[in-house]
Design a protein around this motif. Structure first.
Motif, PDB file in Angstrom:
ATOM      1  N   GLY A 173      -5.024  12.209 -10.247  1.00 49.37           N
ATOM      2  CA  GLY A 173      -5.546  11.205 -11.166  1.00 49.37           C
ATOM      3  C   GLY A 173      -6.788  10.508 -10.643  1.00 49.37           C
ATOM      4  N   SER A 174      -7.434   9.765 -11.523  1.00 52.35           N
ATOM      5  CA  SER A 174      -8.655   9.004 -11.196  1.00 52.35           C
ATOM      6  C   SER A 174      -9.712   9.904 -10.563  1.00 52.35           C
ATOM      7  CB  SER A 174      -8.326   7.836 -10.252  1.00 52.35           C
ATOM      8  OG  SER A 174      -7.332   7.006 -10.805  1.00 52.35           O
ATOM      9  N   ILE A 175      -9.838  11.100 -11.112  1.00 54.89           N
ATOM     10  CA  ILE A 175     -10.722  12.108 -10.522  1.00 54.89           C
ATOM     11  C   ILE A 175     -12.176  11.645 -10.461  1.00 54.89           C
ATOM     12  CG2 ILE A 175     -11.018  13.320 -12.740  1.00 54.89           C
ATOM     13  CD1 ILE A 175     -10.780  15.405  -9.734  1.00 54.89           C
ATOM     14  N   SER A 176     -12.617  10.895 -11.469  1.00 56.75           N
ATOM     15  CA  SER A 176     -14.023  10.492 -11.545  1.00 56.75           C
ATOM     16  C   SER A 176     -14.430   9.538 -10.434  1.00 56.75           C
ATOM     17  CB  SER A 176     -14.317   9.850 -12.906  1.00 56.75           C
ATOM     18  OG  SER A 176     -14.035  10.745 -13.952  1.00 56.75           O
ATOM     19  N   THR A 177     -13.478   8.763  -9.930  1.00 56.99           N
ATOM     20  CA  THR A 177     -13.788   7.765  -8.904  1.00 56.99           C
ATOM     21  C   THR A 177     -13.181   8.114  -7.546  1.00 56.99           C
ATOM     22  OG1 THR A 177     -11.878   6.448  -9.618  1.00 56.99           O
ATOM     23  CG2 THR A 177     -14.014   5.914 -10.610  1.00 56.99           C
ATOM     24  N   SER A 178     -12.612   9.294  -7.430  1.00 50.79           N
ATOM     25  CA  SER A 178     -11.945   9.671  -6.181  1.00 50.79           C
ATOM     26  C   SER A 178     -12.966   9.969  -5.080  1.00 50.79           C
ATOM     27  CB  SER A 178     -11.063  10.895  -6.408  1.00 50.79           C
ATOM     28  OG  SER A 178     -11.847  12.006  -6.816  1.00 50.79           O
ATOM     29  N   LYS A 179     -12.568   9.714  -3.844  1.00 54.55           N
ATOM     30  CA  LYS A 179     -13.425   9.954  -2.694  1.00 54.55           C
ATOM     31  C   LYS A 179     -13.247  11.386  -2.190  1.00 54.55           C
ATOM     32  CE  LYS A 179     -13.511   5.152  -1.177  1.00 54.55           C
ATOM     33  NZ  LYS A 179     -13.242   4.200  -0.057  1.00 54.55           N
ATOM     34  N   PRO A 180     -14.275  11.943  -1.569  1.00 52.12           N
ATOM     35  CA  PRO A 180     -14.200  13.319  -1.070  1.00 52.12           C
ATOM     36  C   PRO A 180     -13.012  13.568  -0.146  1.00 52.12           C
ATOM     37  CG  PRO A 180     -16.456  12.538  -0.984  1.00 52.12           C
ATOM     38  CD  PRO A 180     -15.612  11.360  -1.364  1.00 52.12           C
ATOM     39  N   GLU A 181     -12.673  12.587   0.694  1.00 50.17           N
ATOM     40  CA  GLU A 181     -11.560  12.772   1.621  1.00 50.17           C
ATOM     41  C   GLU A 181     -10.243  12.960   0.859  1.00 50.17           C
ATOM     42  OE1 GLU A 181     -13.277   9.282   2.014  1.00 50.17           O
ATOM     43  OE2 GLU A 181     -14.810  10.813   2.364  1.00 50.17           O
ATOM     44  N   LYS A 182     -10.067  12.180  -0.211  1.00 46.33           N
ATOM     45  CA  LYS A 182      -8.846  12.283  -1.004  1.00 46.33           C
ATOM     46  C   LYS A 182      -8.776  13.637  -1.701  1.00 46.33           C
ATOM     47  CE  LYS A 182      -6.036   9.837  -4.415  1.00 46.33           C
ATOM     48  NZ  LYS A 182      -5.938   8.676  -5.342  1.00 46.33           N
ATOM     49  N   GLN A 184     -10.132  16.461  -0.652  1.00 46.99           N
ATOM     50  CA  GLN A 184      -9.857  17.478   0.349  1.00 46.99           C
ATOM     51  C   GLN A 184      -8.388  17.478   0.757  1.00 46.99           C
ATOM     52  OE1 GLN A 184     -11.804  19.998   1.360  1.00 46.99           O
ATOM     53  NE2 GLN A 184     -13.209  19.225  -0.199  1.00 46.99           N
ATOM     54  N   THR A 185      -7.799  16.287   0.849  1.00 42.24           N
ATOM     55  CA  THR A 185      -6.376  16.190   1.195  1.00 42.24           C
ATOM     56  C   THR A 185      -5.518  16.850   0.124  1.00 42.24           C
ATOM     57  OG1 THR A 185      -6.710  14.143   2.430  1.00 42.24           O
ATOM     58  CG2 THR A 185      -4.476  14.592   1.663  1.00 42.24           C
ATOM     59  N   TYR A 186      -5.885  16.619  -1.141  1.00 46.00           N
ATOM     60  CA  TYR A 186      -5.126  17.210  -2.245  1.00 46.00           C
ATOM     61  C   TYR A 186      -5.280  18.730  -2.256  1.00 46.00           C
ATOM     62  CZ  TYR A 186      -3.374  18.145  -6.926  1.00 46.00           C
ATOM     63  OH  TYR A 186      -2.667  18.643  -7.992  1.00 46.00           O
ATOM     64  N   LEU A 187      -6.499  19.215  -2.049  1.00 47.43           N
ATOM     65  CA  LEU A 187      -6.732  20.659  -2.025  1.00 47.43           C
ATOM     66  C   LEU A 187      -5.945  21.318  -0.900  1.00 47.43           C
ATOM     67  CD1 LEU A 187     -10.573  20.880  -2.754  1.00 47.43           C
ATOM     68  CD2 LEU A 187      -8.682  21.464  -4.304  1.00 47.43           C
ATOM     69  N   LYS A 188      -5.881  20.641   0.245  1.00 47.96           N
ATOM     70  CA  LYS A 188      -5.106  21.156   1.368  1.00 47.96           C
ATOM     71  C   LYS A 188      -3.627  21.278   0.980  1.00 47.96           C
ATOM     72  CE  LYS A 188      -4.588  20.433   6.374  1.00 47.96           C
ATOM     73  NZ  LYS A 188      -3.126  20.379   6.518  1.00 47.96           N
ATOM     74  N   LYS A 189      -3.139  20.277   0.252  1.00 47.16           N
ATOM     75  CA  LYS A 189      -1.753  20.312  -0.209  1.00 47.16           C
ATOM     76  C   LYS A 189      -1.522  21.498  -1.146  1.00 47.16           C
ATOM     77  CE  LYS A 189       1.632  17.657  -2.906  1.00 47.16           C
ATOM     78  NZ  LYS A 189       1.896  16.392  -3.645  1.00 47.16           N
ATOM     79  N   CYS A 190      -2.469  21.727  -2.070  1.00 50.75           N
ATOM     80  CA  CYS A 190      -2.337  22.853  -3.007  1.00 50.75           C
ATOM     81  C   CYS A 190      -2.331  24.192  -2.266  1.00 50.75           C
ATOM     82  CB  CYS A 190      -3.488  22.831  -4.011  1.00 50.75           C
ATOM     83  SG  CYS A 190      -3.463  21.420  -5.144  1.00 50.75           S
ATOM     84  N   GLY A 191      -3.049  24.247  -1.163  1.00 50.97           N
ATOM     85  CA  GLY A 191      -3.159  25.499  -0.416  1.00 50.97           C
ATOM     86  C   GLY A 191      -2.011  25.749   0.537  1.00 50.97           C
ATOM     87  N   GLU A 192      -1.202  24.697   0.811  1.00 44.73           N
ATOM     88  CA  GLU A 192      -0.163  24.846   1.819  1.00 44.73           C
ATOM     89  C   GLU A 192       1.248  24.586   1.314  1.00 44.73           C
ATOM     90  OE1 GLU A 192      -1.261  22.251   4.995  1.00 44.73           O
ATOM     91  OE2 GLU A 192      -2.978  23.488   5.622  1.00 44.73           O
ATOM     92  N   MET A 193       1.398  23.964   0.152  1.00 45.35           N
ATOM     93  CA  MET A 193       2.733  23.616  -0.328  1.00 45.35           C
ATOM     94  C   MET A 193       3.559  24.868  -0.623  1.00 45.35           C
ATOM     95  SD  MET A 193       1.952  22.410  -4.269  1.00 45.35           S
ATOM     96  CE  MET A 193       3.691  22.237  -4.704  1.00 45.35           C
ATOM     97  N   THR A 194       4.854  24.767  -0.447  1.00 45.46           N
ATOM     98  CA  THR A 194       5.754  25.868  -0.740  1.00 45.46           C
ATOM     99  C   THR A 194       5.919  26.000  -2.243  1.00 45.46           C
ATOM    100  OG1 THR A 194       6.945  25.572   1.333  1.00 45.46           O
ATOM    101  CG2 THR A 194       8.075  26.789  -0.419  1.00 45.46           C
ATOM    102  N   LEU A 195       5.652  27.167  -2.775  1.00 44.97           N
ATOM    103  CA  LEU A 195       5.793  27.437  -4.200  1.00 44.97           C
ATOM    104  C   LEU A 195       7.078  28.257  -4.382  1.00 44.97           C
ATOM    105  CD1 LEU A 195       2.079  28.370  -4.913  1.00 44.97           C
ATOM    106  CD2 LEU A 195       3.226  26.220  -5.509  1.00 44.97           C
ATOM    107  N   ASP A 196       8.058  27.629  -5.005  1.00 46.10           N
ATOM    108  CA  ASP A 196       9.392  28.219  -5.090  1.00 46.10           C
ATOM    109  C   ASP A 196       9.654  28.730  -6.505  1.00 46.10           C
ATOM    110  OD1 ASP A 196      11.999  28.981  -4.819  1.00 46.10           O
ATOM    111  OD2 ASP A 196      12.793  26.975  -4.407  1.00 46.10           O
ATOM    112  N   PHE A 197       9.870  30.034  -6.642  1.00 45.00           N
ATOM    113  CA  PHE A 197      10.171  30.643  -7.939  1.00 45.00           C
ATOM    114  C   PHE A 197      11.537  31.330  -7.921  1.00 45.00           C
ATOM    115  CE2 PHE A 197       5.566  30.443  -7.537  1.00 45.00           C
ATOM    116  CZ  PHE A 197       5.202  29.832  -8.731  1.00 45.00           C
ATOM    117  N   SER A 198      12.437  30.819  -7.121  1.00 44.26           N
ATOM    118  CA  SER A 198      13.754  31.428  -7.028  1.00 44.26           C
ATOM    119  C   SER A 198      14.687  30.881  -8.102  1.00 44.26           C
ATOM    120  CB  SER A 198      14.354  31.155  -5.651  1.00 44.26           C
ATOM    121  OG  SER A 198      14.442  29.771  -5.394  1.00 44.26           O
TER     122      SER A 198
END
Length: 198
Positions: A173-182, A184-198
């Motif tokens: 959320g609040s994408i228009s006012t978000s800071k670059p660090e935030k 990058q943290t979110y993108l890191k989460k998307c790239g590392e979170m466990t995706l469970d389809f069991s």
């Protein structure tokens, strides 16, 4: 056997934050030994309009849009589904709604069956759905003041009617006012979170 996961991407700009999320999710799926199958609605020039000819052919169990047949076949042979989309006007964009309208309506008896007691989902092969969204509004605002459409309607009603029993919503959320660090943290989460389809 590697799981096949359909990724439905809905954004017209390939330099968007949504596209960065897409890249991270695809990388994540590969790292978890899953096979992503991408549906890029804008890049593939999907037409979301359900026109009169499409309606006429529907009653014959047909379609005049080859992408409808292609997408439905992909969904019926996958193990899970991921949606990556912005939130526009507190809800899904028209392009993604059109995807649901055309592909799922064409799938009468394939994606769903209409019974006297309601809609019975046939896409039970899709064990779980992840919905990654971005929004100008803060996430709490969408949840508390705008009807919580993504979770309450799209995941808990629409997808459930199609046979997808569970879903996870992640919104930046609040994408228009978000800071670059935030970001990058979110993108890191998307790239590392466990995706469970069991």
């Amino acid at each position: 056997m590697m799981k096949k996961i359909v990724v439905v991407y809905c954004h017209p700009y390939n330099q968007s934050f949504n596209h960065a999320v897409l890249e991270q999710v695809l990388t994540n799926l590969h790292h978890q030994n899953m096979t992503p199958e991408l549906i890029d609605l804008y890049a593939e020039q999907f037409t979301p309009v359900y026109d009169a000819e499409e309606l006429r052919l529907f009653h014959q169990g047909k379609t005049h849009d080859p992408l409808v047949t292609k997408y439905l076949d992909m969904l019926r042979n996958a193990d899970g589904i991921i949606f990556i989309t912005p939130v526009w006007w507190n809800d899904l964009p028209g392009m993604l709604k059109g995807f649901i309208d055309k592909v799922m309506k064409e799938g009468e008896g394939l994606s769903h069956t209409v019974t006297k007691t309601g809609v019975h989902g046939e896409l039970t092969n899709l064990k779980h759905a992840y919905v990654f969204t971005t929004s100008t509004s803060p996430t709490f605002y969408l949840r508390m003041w705008c009807g919580n459409a993504i979770r309450k309607i799209f995941i808990k009603v629409t997808l459930k009617q199609l046979g997808i029993k569970s879903g996870t919503w992640l919104n930046f959320g609040s994408i228009s006012t978000s800071k670059p660090e935030k970001r990058q943290t979110y993108l890191k989460k998307c790239g590392e979170m466990t995706l469970d389809f069991s």
